[in-house]
Design an enzyme around this catalytic site. Structure first.
Site, PDB file in Angstrom:
ATOM      1  CD  GLN A  39      36.829  36.202  38.434  1.00  0.00           C
ATOM      2  OE1 GLN A  39      35.973  36.374  39.295  1.00  0.00           O
ATOM      3  NE2 GLN A  39      36.635  35.419  37.388  1.00  0.00           N
ATOM      4  CG  ASN A  40      38.063  45.285  37.701  1.00  0.00           C
ATOM      5  OD1 ASN A  40      37.042  45.939  37.881  1.00  0.00           O
ATOM      6  ND2 ASN A  40      39.253  45.731  38.039  1.00  0.00           N
ATOM      7  NE  ARG A  41      34.517  43.275  42.908  1.00  0.00           N
ATOM      8  CZ  ARG A  41      34.664  43.375  44.221  1.00  0.00           C
ATOM      9  NH1 ARG A  41      33.783  42.855  45.035  1.00  0.00           N
ATOM     10  NH2 ARG A  41      35.701  44.009  44.735  1.00  0.00           N
TER      11      ARG A  41
END
Length: 164
Positions: A39-41
């Site tokens: 989920q880290n962008r």
């Protein structure tokens, strides 16, 4: 409380921009990869900013995507105690040795902090470097999924100035 040790920098002699996180989270430490949490962008952001059609799937290709654009990657913190992955749980941090790092990589002149904890830890141990006219510093919003205040579009808008 876990004792966490960060990674070696991803850098080469052509690097001009340095992106600093704080300390890799649990997923990253387990996989031994920067920004490994799905989920880290971070990787999506950089693929977009560098006008790539897709994010590379292979970790070494992700790092190479940055290096090909003179971008190095490291963390402000070399080691710390922390339970979980959140920056606000970091205790007893130890700074990376930036004086030696910048001496070894003299072309770096832009330093970008991926979130407030990265900047605050750097500032705590490197006040003299922050005073240097050689470097431009950018305090930027974190790409972490915990930073829900910033949409992907907001992150792109904030980070795009790094490439100007």
């Amino acid at each position: 409380m876990s004792y966490c040790i960060g990674f070696e920098p991803s850098v080469d002699n052509n690097s001009k921009i340095l992106i600093l996180g704080s300390m890799p989270g649990i997923s990253s430490l387990q996989q031994q990869q920067y920004y490994a949490h799905p989920q880290n962008r971070f990787w999506r952001l950089w693929a977009y900013l560098l006008q790539r059609d897709t994010v590379p799937h292979i970790y070494s290709e992700k790092l190479q995507m940055l290096l090909d654009n003179n971008i190095a990657l490291w963390d402000s913190i070399a080691a710390c105690n922390r339970e979980g992955s959140l920056d606000n749980a970091i205790e007893n941090e130890q700074s990376n040795d930036f004086k030696a790092f910048f001496k070894k990589y003299p072309k770096i002149y832009k330093i970008c902090f991926n979130g407030g904890k990265s900047y605050n830890c750097f500032k705590k141990y490197n006040k003299d470097l922050l005073q240097s006219k050689k470097y431009k510093f950018y305090q930027l919003p974190s790409t972490s999924p915990a930073n829900a205040r910033f949409s992907f579009v907001d992150l792109c808008e904030a980070w795009k100035n790094v490439l100007d």
